[in-house]
Write an enzyme that holds these catalytic residues in place. Structure first.
Site, PDB file in Angstrom:
ATOM      1  N   GLU A 140       0.879  -0.891  -0.057  1.00  0.00           N
ATOM      2  CA  GLU A 140       0.117   0.063  -0.073  1.00  0.00           C
ATOM      3  C   GLU A 140       0.949   0.950   0.133  1.00  0.00           C
ATOM      4  O   GLU A 140       1.689   1.534   0.548  1.00  0.00           O
ATOM      5  CB  GLU A 140      -0.737   0.245   0.973  1.00  0.00           C
ATOM      6  CG  GLU A 140      -0.776   0.031   2.427  1.00  0.00           C
ATOM      7  CD  GLU A 140      -1.252   0.148   3.626  1.00  0.00           C
ATOM      8  OE1 GLU A 140      -2.271  -1.097   3.251  1.00  0.00           O
ATOM      9  OE2 GLU A 140      -0.668   0.538   4.764  1.00  0.00           O
TER      10      GLU A 140
ATOM     11  N   HIS B 287      -4.102   3.772   8.767  1.00  0.00           N
ATOM     12  CA  HIS B 287      -2.688   2.999   9.031  1.00  0.00           C
ATOM     13  C   HIS B 287      -1.851   4.681   8.864  1.00  0.00           C
ATOM     14  O   HIS B 287      -2.099   5.272   8.623  1.00  0.00           O
ATOM     15  CB  HIS B 287      -1.899   2.166   7.980  1.00  0.00           C
ATOM     16  CG  HIS B 287      -2.747   1.206   7.408  1.00  0.00           C
ATOM     17  ND1 HIS B 287      -2.008  -0.164   6.704  1.00  0.00           N
ATOM     18  CD2 HIS B 287      -3.629   0.189   8.335  1.00  0.00           C
ATOM     19  CE1 HIS B 287      -2.856  -1.021   6.961  1.00  0.00           C
ATOM     20  NE2 HIS B 287      -3.750  -1.036   7.891  1.00  0.00           N
TER      21      HIS B 287
END
Lengths: 299, 381
Positions: free
Chosen positions: A216, A254
């Site tokens: 990611e 995150h």
């Protein structure tokens, strides 16, 4: 073969008496994992549906010979729990706890490196690890993982994102492709186990024939992995990077998922992986399709 | 959480890092009062979280109360790159002999703390890094060892800080490192770190970003949260314990896990739609959180369809389904839902939804992420 864990791995659950710990600990056991003990300070001598609970990891290890621990305790207590496990002789620690302060993570990781160099930490803030049919430590729903076939080819999965780890398992299951081991390394700033650690193991694992990597945006872990792949990985790979459409400068949940100053973009990561010979999909399904093509070629 | 300069300076002061005497002001009168307290001449500085304040006219020197009135009047309400100035920081003006740069961050690649120190401060450090990288000392610090006074002194020497400033710089480095670690900062930066003609070293600016995960051990952060600039949707989401970022498309997104949520945005984009938001309901989401998430999405007037993308690990399918049923009874959703539910207890979840008597115009279920994205995008057009 599988990486990091197998059917003989004995696992304790730190936090087995908590809500999440009990739920997932019992699910792991039901999957066939050797969950041999729980640890909760002050609750030694009790049990959770037949699994004995000890006051300390040292007691649990002495009684059961466990070598792996599943840490599912709140953020405040997680660092101490990890270090307790390492000090008690546990060699593989899976920490799923979300929300540990970055400073604690950095200190804990470097303490492990200095004092317990042979201990591997997976996570924190990760879904765990599953070697289908052998061992499942963490929060992955075991039924979505396709069993590896004796004749192969089987695929290893390594992912930085929790739910996308399940998505990857699911994509392979839909296509009937066996999985050797699936490792979720977690998206926190200081992961104990990196993409590279897993890629190295998969490259050396005879039961793994191809690898899917899910990354990611943010940080440079995927770029570093690409460098490693170029030099060391000969097994075919497909990949997906989440966050192509993420706006710059915004923290996408995150701590890891942030594009800053033009660095850590999905495009940059995809380019680096393509350059290393990895087939990159635009979404998880496409990464699954690309892997199906790879596997068809190996059959 | 990014702090304003004045908050950063207040935070620095907790760790005994020397900053200029001053105060924050929301009105012209308050600015004059702050200036009188700080002592003239003063600098009036716009408090916005964006670079280039000086060039935009957001930083002015004032020699007396009248000048403070003029400058504070001009700066308050000023628009700097889309940020409206609501506060100014008024501080005693410092004489500057030299300007340096110092910061601590976490180097994720190295998994160590990183000190950056340069004798060329006062300009954007990225500029220095591009033009003259050797002018920046980059020193990794093992979090287990920390930064000692001797280590800080060596850094000051190695960065070629002039001898008369080395001790002062080293002292501040040790304090700034404490602020970074004990203060749970993602970033603690001083630019410029100045040497005064009188020989003192002192922080003239403060850029501090705090690690939200450490919130539980910092009750003193409450006042910083009060000034955070969130849009109405983001505020509502935070109250409900959701990770939400507002965007300007028409498909409302709810997913569990940051990665899946990002991926959902990507897929919606690929099939020709635009996402209205990023929303991660997190691991272990329950019925209440799901209902809250739907309320937040429903508050966004741009939303034409809602795409719920759940792959259960910690999150359980039946909890998600209960949340949707509950939300539909609690809020009158303006937009139809398309759901894709897989993973832990997905079967139970699907059967709860199928048996809840929800009309198909309000909720449809799709087996894959791509199909669900296509359906949601079609509904949004």
């Amino acid at each position: 073969m599988a990486i990091f864990v197998n059917q003989d791995t004995k696992v304790i659950v730190q936090g087995l008496t908590g809500g999440q710990g009990k739920y997932h600990g019992l699910r792991n056991k039901a999957y066939g994992t050797q969950v041999v003990a729980g640890v909760t300070p002050g609750k030694g001598g009790t049990d959770v549906e037949g699994i004995p609970v000890y006051n300390s990891v040292a007691e649990a290890v002495a009684a059961t010979g466990a070598t792996a621990s599943f840490v599912t305790v709140p953020p405040k207590a997680a660092s101490a729990a990890i270090l307790e496990a390492a000090a008690a002789g546990i060699s593989f620690i899976v920490c799923i706890t979300e929300g540990i302060p970055a400073q604690d993570e950095a200190r804990t990781y470097n303490t492990l490196v200095r004092d317990f160099p042979n201990v591997r930490l997976l996570g924190p803030n990760c879904p765990g690890i599953i070697s289908p049919g052998k061992c499942n430590i963490g929060i992955t729903a075991g039924e979505i993982a396709e069993l590896p076939s004796a004749s192969g080819p089987n695929v290893g999965i390594v992912s930085r994102s929790g739910t996308l780890t399940y998505q990857a398992l699911y994509e392979l299951k839909q296509r009937g492709i066996g999985v050797s081991t699936c490792v979720g390394i977690g998206g926190d700033p200081v992961p104990g186990t990196s993409f590279i650690d897993c890629l190295r193991e998969f490259q050396n694992d005879p039961e793994t024939h191809a690898i899917i990597m899910i990354g990611e945006i943010g940080g440079s872990a995927e770029e570093e992995a690409a460098e490693f792949i170029k030099a060391n990985v000969t097994k075919p790979m497909s990949a997906y990077i989440a966050g192509v459409t993420a706006p710059a400068g915004k923290k996408m949940g995150h701590a890891g998922a942030i594009v800053s100053g033009g660095k850590g973009t999905a495009q940059g990561k995809m380019d680096a992986l393509r350059d290393a010979g990895v087939k990159v999909g635009q979404n998880p399904t496409e990464a699954g399709e690309l892997m199906a093509e790879i596997v068809a070629g190996l059959r | 959480m990014d702090l304003f300069e004045y908050q950063g300076k207040q935070y620095f002061a907790r760790f005994d890092i020397p900053v200029s005497k001053g105060d924050v002001a929301h009105t012209v009168d308050e600015a004059v009062k702050a200036a009188d307290m700080a002592g003239y001449p003063v600098v009036v500085k716009a408090q916005v979280q964006v670079g280039g304040r000086g060039k935009a006219g957001g930083i002015k020197l004032a020699n007396n109360a009248d000048e403070v009135r003029t400058h504070a009047g001009n700066i308050l309400g000023m628009d700097i790159k889309g940020h409206v100035v609501k506060r100014v920081w008024v501080e005693n003006a410092s004489d500057i002999a030299e300007e340096y740069y110092a910061s601590f961050t976490l180097d994720r690649g190295a998994k160590k703390h990183l000190l950056m120190l340069s004798k060329e401060g006062g300009v954007e450090i990225e500029e220095v890094a591009a033009k003259n990288p050797s002018a920046i000392l980059m020193l990794h610090i093992n979090p287990v060892d920390g930064l000692s006074a001797a280590g800080a002194m060596k850094a000051a020497v190695d960065a070629k800080i002039p001898q008369n400033a080395q001790q002062g710089v080293a002292d501040i480095l040790v304090k700034l490192y404490r602020c970074f670690t004990e203060g749970d900062c993602d970033l603690a930066e001083i630019n410029p770190l100045i040497l005064k003609p009188t020989g003192e070293v002192h922080a003239l600016d403060a850029k501090v970003s705090l690690d939200a995960n450490a919130d539980f051990r910092h009750p003193e952060w409450e006042e910083f949260k009060a000034t955070e600039e969130l849009d109405a949707r983001e505020k509502l989401a935070r109250e409900k314990g959701l990770q939400y970022i507002g965007l300007d498309g028409s498909v409302g997104i709810i997913a569990n896990g940051a990665g899946l949520a990002m991926s959902t945005l990507d897929v919606v984009n690929q099939v020709g739609g635009t996402a209205a938001n990023f929303l991660d309901i997190g691991g272990g989401a329950n019925a209440d959180l799901m209902a809250g998430a739907l309320e937040v999405i429903n508050s966004d007037q741009n939303v034409k369809s809602i795409f719920i993308n759940i792959f259960g690990g910690i999150t359980r399918g039946e909890e998600v389904a209960k949340g949707i049923v509950e939300a539909l009874s609690r809020v009158d959703l303006r937009a139809p839902i398309v759901i894709r539910l897989d993973g832990t207890n997905a079967e139970e979840g699907r059967s709860i939804l199928a048996n809840a008597g929800i009309p198909e115009s309000k909720l449809t279920s799709k087996p894959t992420m791509l199909e669900a994205a296509r359906a949601a995008v079609a509904l949004a057009k």
